[in-house]
Design a protein around this motif. Structure first.
Motif, mmCIF file in Angstrom:
data_model
loop_
_atom_site.group_PDB
_atom_site.id
_atom_site.type_symbol
_atom_site.label_atom_id
_atom_site.label_comp_id
_atom_site.label_asym_id
_atom_site.label_seq_id
_atom_site.Cartn_x
_atom_site.Cartn_y
_atom_site.Cartn_z
ATOM 1 N N TYR A 56 0.848 -1.202 0.000
ATOM 2 C CA TYR A 56 0.000 0.000 0.000
ATOM 3 C C TYR A 56 0.882 1.249 0.000
ATOM 4 C CZ TYR A 56 -3.623 3.292 1.474
ATOM 5 O OH TYR A 56 -4.488 4.353 1.547
ATOM 6 N N SER A 57 0.567 2.213 -0.874
ATOM 7 C CA SER A 57 1.394 3.407 -1.037
ATOM 8 C C SER A 57 0.719 4.604 -0.367
ATOM 9 C CB SER A 57 1.618 3.695 -2.523
ATOM 10 O OG SER A 57 2.292 4.925 -2.683
ATOM 11 N N ASP A 58 1.398 5.143 0.641
ATOM 12 C CA ASP A 58 0.914 6.372 1.266
ATOM 13 C C ASP A 58 1.237 7.596 0.423
ATOM 14 O OD1 ASP A 58 -0.069 5.045 3.547
ATOM 15 O OD2 ASP A 58 1.975 4.901 4.345
ATOM 16 N N GLU A 59 2.239 7.462 -0.456
ATOM 17 C CA GLU A 59 2.668 8.596 -1.259
ATOM 18 C C GLU A 59 1.757 8.843 -2.450
ATOM 19 O OE1 GLU A 59 6.905 10.282 -3.067
ATOM 20 O OE2 GLU A 59 6.702 8.217 -2.398
ATOM 21 N N PHE A 60 1.213 7.756 -3.045
ATOM 22 C CA PHE A 60 0.323 7.880 -4.204
ATOM 23 C C PHE A 60 -0.995 7.171 -3.882
ATOM 24 C CE2 PHE A 60 4.675 7.545 -6.057
ATOM 25 C CZ PHE A 60 4.820 8.891 -6.367
ATOM 26 N N PRO A 61 -1.867 7.767 -3.115
ATOM 27 C CA PRO A 61 -3.116 7.098 -2.721
ATOM 28 C C PRO A 61 -4.040 6.795 -3.901
ATOM 29 C CG PRO A 61 -3.022 9.362 -1.883
ATOM 30 C CD PRO A 61 -1.732 9.103 -2.528
ATOM 31 N N ALA A 62 -3.911 7.525 -5.010
ATOM 32 C CA ALA A 62 -4.797 7.288 -6.158
ATOM 33 C C ALA A 62 -4.525 5.950 -6.823
ATOM 34 C CB ALA A 62 -4.642 8.410 -7.179
ATOM 35 N N LEU A 63 -3.327 5.402 -6.633
ATOM 36 C CA LEU A 63 -2.991 4.114 -7.253
ATOM 37 C C LEU A 63 -3.571 2.932 -6.501
ATOM 38 C CD1 LEU A 63 0.743 4.381 -8.387
ATOM 39 C CD2 LEU A 63 -1.272 4.165 -9.826
ATOM 40 N N ASN A 64 -3.920 3.123 -5.242
ATOM 41 C CA ASN A 64 -4.281 1.998 -4.387
ATOM 42 C C ASN A 64 -5.698 1.503 -4.662
ATOM 43 O OD1 ASN A 64 -1.817 2.052 -2.896
ATOM 44 N ND2 ASN A 64 -2.578 3.879 -1.827
ATOM 45 N N LEU A 65 -5.858 0.203 -4.645
ATOM 46 C CA LEU A 65 -7.176 -0.419 -4.641
ATOM 47 C C LEU A 65 -7.600 -0.725 -3.207
ATOM 48 C CD1 LEU A 65 -9.579 -1.657 -6.170
ATOM 49 C CD2 LEU A 65 -8.302 -3.792 -6.297
ATOM 50 N N ALA A 66 -6.630 -1.105 -2.369
ATOM 51 C CA ALA A 66 -6.916 -1.337 -0.954
ATOM 52 C C ALA A 66 -7.160 -0.009 -0.244
ATOM 53 C CB ALA A 66 -5.751 -2.086 -0.303
ATOM 54 N N ARG A 67 -7.955 -0.072 0.827
ATOM 55 C CA ARG A 67 -8.272 1.131 1.589
ATOM 56 C C ARG A 67 -7.219 1.457 2.643
ATOM 57 N NH1 ARG A 67 -13.300 -0.969 0.101
ATOM 58 N NH2 ARG A 67 -13.070 -2.702 1.582
ATOM 59 N N HIS A 68 -6.425 0.459 3.023
ATOM 60 C CA HIS A 68 -5.354 0.676 3.984
ATOM 61 C C HIS A 68 -4.369 -0.471 3.848
ATOM 62 C CE1 HIS A 68 -7.024 -2.507 6.559
ATOM 63 N NE2 HIS A 68 -8.213 -1.965 6.280
ATOM 64 N N ARG A 69 -3.189 -0.276 4.380
ATOM 65 C CA ARG A 69 -2.147 -1.298 4.317
ATOM 66 C C ARG A 69 -2.567 -2.528 5.131
ATOM 67 N NH1 ARG A 69 3.211 -1.052 3.015
ATOM 68 N NH2 ARG A 69 3.078 1.220 2.934
ATOM 69 N N GLY A 70 -2.348 -3.703 4.538
ATOM 70 C CA GLY A 70 -2.667 -4.945 5.219
ATOM 71 C C GLY A 70 -4.131 -5.336 5.177
ATOM 72 N N GLU A 71 -4.928 -4.708 4.311
ATOM 73 C CA GLU A 71 -6.342 -5.077 4.208
ATOM 74 C C GLU A 71 -6.479 -6.502 3.680
ATOM 75 O OE1 GLU A 71 -10.537 -3.381 2.278
ATOM 76 O OE2 GLU A 71 -8.602 -2.524 1.689
ATOM 77 N N ASP A 72 -7.455 -7.222 4.189
ATOM 78 C CA ASP A 72 -7.663 -8.609 3.804
ATOM 79 C C ASP A 72 -7.937 -8.690 2.293
ATOM 80 O OD1 ASP A 72 -8.295 -11.255 3.492
ATOM 81 O OD2 ASP A 72 -9.697 -11.349 5.170
ATOM 82 N N PRO A 73 -7.134 -9.426 1.536
ATOM 83 C CA PRO A 73 -7.365 -9.517 0.078
ATOM 84 C C PRO A 73 -8.736 -10.069 -0.275
ATOM 85 C CG PRO A 73 -5.177 -10.329 0.644
ATOM 86 C CD PRO A 73 -5.903 -10.119 1.942
ATOM 87 N N ARG A 74 -9.305 -10.904 0.565
ATOM 88 C CA ARG A 74 -10.634 -11.447 0.268
ATOM 89 C C ARG A 74 -11.696 -10.354 0.288
ATOM 90 N NH1 ARG A 74 -10.380 -16.180 4.661
ATOM 91 N NH2 ARG A 74 -9.472 -14.385 5.763
ATOM 92 N N ILE A 75 -11.522 -9.371 1.170
ATOM 93 C CA ILE A 75 -12.467 -8.250 1.202
ATOM 94 C C ILE A 75 -12.358 -7.431 -0.083
ATOM 95 C CG2 ILE A 75 -13.065 -6.120 2.408
ATOM 96 C CD1 ILE A 75 -12.163 -7.406 4.984
ATOM 97 N N ILE A 76 -11.116 -7.208 -0.530
ATOM 98 C CA ILE A 76 -10.922 -6.476 -1.782
ATOM 99 C C ILE A 76 -11.562 -7.228 -2.949
ATOM 100 C CG2 ILE A 76 -9.187 -5.531 -3.351
ATOM 101 C CD1 ILE A 76 -7.273 -5.350 -1.006
ATOM 102 N N MET A 77 -11.448 -8.551 -2.936
ATOM 103 C CA MET A 77 -11.917 -9.354 -4.063
ATOM 104 C C MET A 77 -13.442 -9.362 -4.161
ATOM 105 S SD MET A 77 -11.136 -13.375 -4.798
ATOM 106 C CE MET A 77 -9.409 -13.077 -4.416
#
Length: 587
Positions: A160-181
């Protein structure tokens, strides 16, 4: 020394002998392998394969080294390149897989014989093979695409990138990949796409098509659901690219956030501050990709839907069943009438009977085509499977042996039947050669029955000047299906002083009941009846000698083993004649 030299020479002789034996055994295998490769790879298939490879590699390199994908590639790594490259190949094949199933369009193209060359028509005849190849490619690259995106989902969470938040699909670092899916549109539709594709693939196997055709038919119609999910799947905008590469080159020096020799926060590497370094003039800006799948799929999908609508409107009127004839070996002949129905010899129709199944339809070759004098058309169907058994029970309620041909005013009520077609097939080109060889196995003779009927009506009207008709059956009674037709055509050609026009050869593998074909009206066929299987090498050599420097069309309708053998024989040189192979396949 002399003894040792003699011993060494003896060993070398034994080794050379063994090598010669191994070589003699390997040569036929290598020759057969090369023949198989030549059969499998044609110019059109090579073009399709090359296009897939080139598209995959171009997309892979673009996402791996393209400056607009630099920061995204830093986050996702190889998963980004594999997912996008496989998606490009999927777009291509999801577009192409629809074209071979537009039967009316292909039949129309095939009918323009003055415009379409013979080679182009032969390519159109391989539509089933091309459809299966595209389907296999969709399955294979779907596995690659899904695997790459599973890795991407994990990377979005772990990097997860704090510097470029627009690139992220996750809402925060370490988010459960199953929730994202399961909570994003691309993830949820991707899971449904995998489920639909799995059902379609498992039901498309050869064993399933033979034993449970209805399951294959229903699951294959899930293709509409597949394309709807596919068009929704690409609107998520998960992967983004940088839009201001000129003002913010990849990994440029950012005075407010980096220092010489220092490191950027997150995953971005720093640049050395020197005279050649690039200084960022603005912050990077990111934008989601335009869904290119719409551009690939929309045209073929609209064409396919329009073609299906046209076929529905054309086939919504029921036909009139004129007569039904029961033949030996569980074969039934059905004659029908339909206003405005026109067909050419060698074509086939798709038949539907709502009393058997409302949605299930089956293709049957036309054995009799409508003419100016007779508007009826007919098919021969072999009772094999649940659908044909139920349909035959409705046509022939009384299990009496013999023919049931009643006047229209007195005929009993038959079930409602709908006919879609006609559609083109390779057998139409029998008349486009001066010399043709028609090889049939069992009920596979049906495509050539209408050809023989057309020759009986007027053989002088066609380009064809010599026809070799070879029919292989297990039981002798099977020849009675078209015995009258063969005898009538043979007699007509003899009366018109063209006995060499038609060369008939019948092969039966079972000797039981041979005396039953010795009737006086079938003497012509009895004289041309042989026991066993054809010796194809001798047969092709004989045809080659009689037709040197000519182009001979070989047409096959039968089992896969027979087709493979004939295809390899056509690839060999037989006394100067050129043999062109044409395989009948309309399923």
């Amino acid at each position: 020394m002399m003894e040792r030299s003699a011993k060494t020479e003896g060993q070398e002789h034994v080794v050379r002998h063994k090598l010669h034996r191994v070589q003699s055994k390997l040569e036929p295998l290598v020759s057969d392998l090369l023949g198989q490769v030549e059969i499998l790879l044609s110019s059109s298939q090579v073009l399709w394969l090359s296009t897939n490879i080139a598209l995959f590699w171009k997309t892979f390199v673009s996402y791996c080294s393209g400056p607009q994908h630099y920061y995204l590639h830093k986050m996702l790594g190889l998963g980004l390149c594999m997912s996008r490259a496989s998606a490009a190949v999927l777009n291509l094949n999801c577009c192409l897989v629809l074209l071979p199933v537009c039967r009316s369009l292909l039949a129309g193209l095939r009918g323009f014989q003055k415009v379409t060359s013979r080679k182009a028509r032969r390519i159109l005849d391989k539509r089933k093979t091309f459809h299966m190849a595209c389907g296999i490619a969709i399955g294979l690259f779907s596995v690659i695409h899904v695997s790459a995106h599973l890795a991407n989902v994990y990377s979005f969470s772990a990097w997860y990138s704090d510097e470029f938040p627009a690139l992220n699909l996750a809402r925060h670092r370490g988010e459960d990949p199953r929730i994202i899916m399961f909570t994003t549109v691309p993830g949820a539709t991707g899971v449904l796409l995998v489920l639909v594709l799995f059902l379609m693939f498992t039901a498309s196997s050869y064993s399933m098509r033979v034993s449970h055709y209805d399951i294959f038919w229903y699951t294959h119609n899930l293709s509409i659901v597949f394309y709807v999910l596919l068009l929704v799947h690409v609107i998520g905008g998960v992967l983004k690219y940088q839009t201001n590469v000129e003002h913010h080159p990849p990994d440029c020096f950012r005075p407010n956030r980096t220092a010489p020799g220092g490191q950027n926060s997150g995953f971005v590497n720093s640049s050395q501050v020197d005279g050649l370094s690039k200084v960022c003039r603005e912050e990077p800006q990111f934008q989601a990709h335009f869904p290119e799948t719409w551009l690939w799929v929309s045209g073929p999908l609209c064409l396919y839907c329009a073609e299906r609508l046209y076929r529905y409107m054309r086939g919504c009127r029921p036909v009139t069943v004129a007569s039904v004839v029961r033949h030996p070996c569980r074969v039934v002949e059905v004659h029908m009438q339909k206003s405005g129905f026109r067909a050419r010899p060698g074509q086939y129709i798709v038949l539907n009977c709502p009393h058997v199944s409302s949605f299930e339809s089956h293709p049957f070759t036309l054995t009799t085509c409508p003419t100016e004098r007779n508007a009826t058309f007919g098919i021969h169907l072999r009772v094999l499977g649940d659908w044909t058994e139920r349909f035959t029970d409705l046509l022939l309620a009384e299990p009496e042996v013999g023919a049931e041909i009643l006047p229209v005013a007195l005929q009993r009520r038959y079930p409602r039947v709908y006919v879609d077609g006609p559609f083109g097939s390779p057998s139409e080109d029998v008349f486009n050669y001066e010399v043709s060889v028609c090889v049939a196995g069992g009920i596979g003779v049906t495509p050539f029955a209408s050809v023989l009927q057309a020759l009986l009506d007027d053989w002088q009207h066609h380009k064809l000047r010599r026809l070799y008709f070879i029919w292989v059956c297990r039981e002798l009674q099977s020849f009675r299906w078209f015995a009258e037709l063969l005898c009538s055509l043979h007699q007509k050609l003899w009366q018109e002083n063209r006995p060499d026009y038609l060369n008939i050869r019948l092969y039966v593998s079972k000797e039981r009941g041979l005396q039953s074909l010795s009737e006086g009206r079938y003497q012509v066929l009895s004289a041309r009846l042989l026991i066993g299987r054809p010796r194809w090498e001798m047969l092709f050599e004989e045809i080659g000698r009689a037709n040197k420097q000519k182009r001979v069309g070989v047409f096959c309708s039968g089992p896969k083993g027979l087709s493979t053998t004939l295809h390899k024989m056509c690839n060999s040189n037989h006394f100067g004649a050129t043999f062109e192979y044409n395989k009948e396949s309309f399923s």
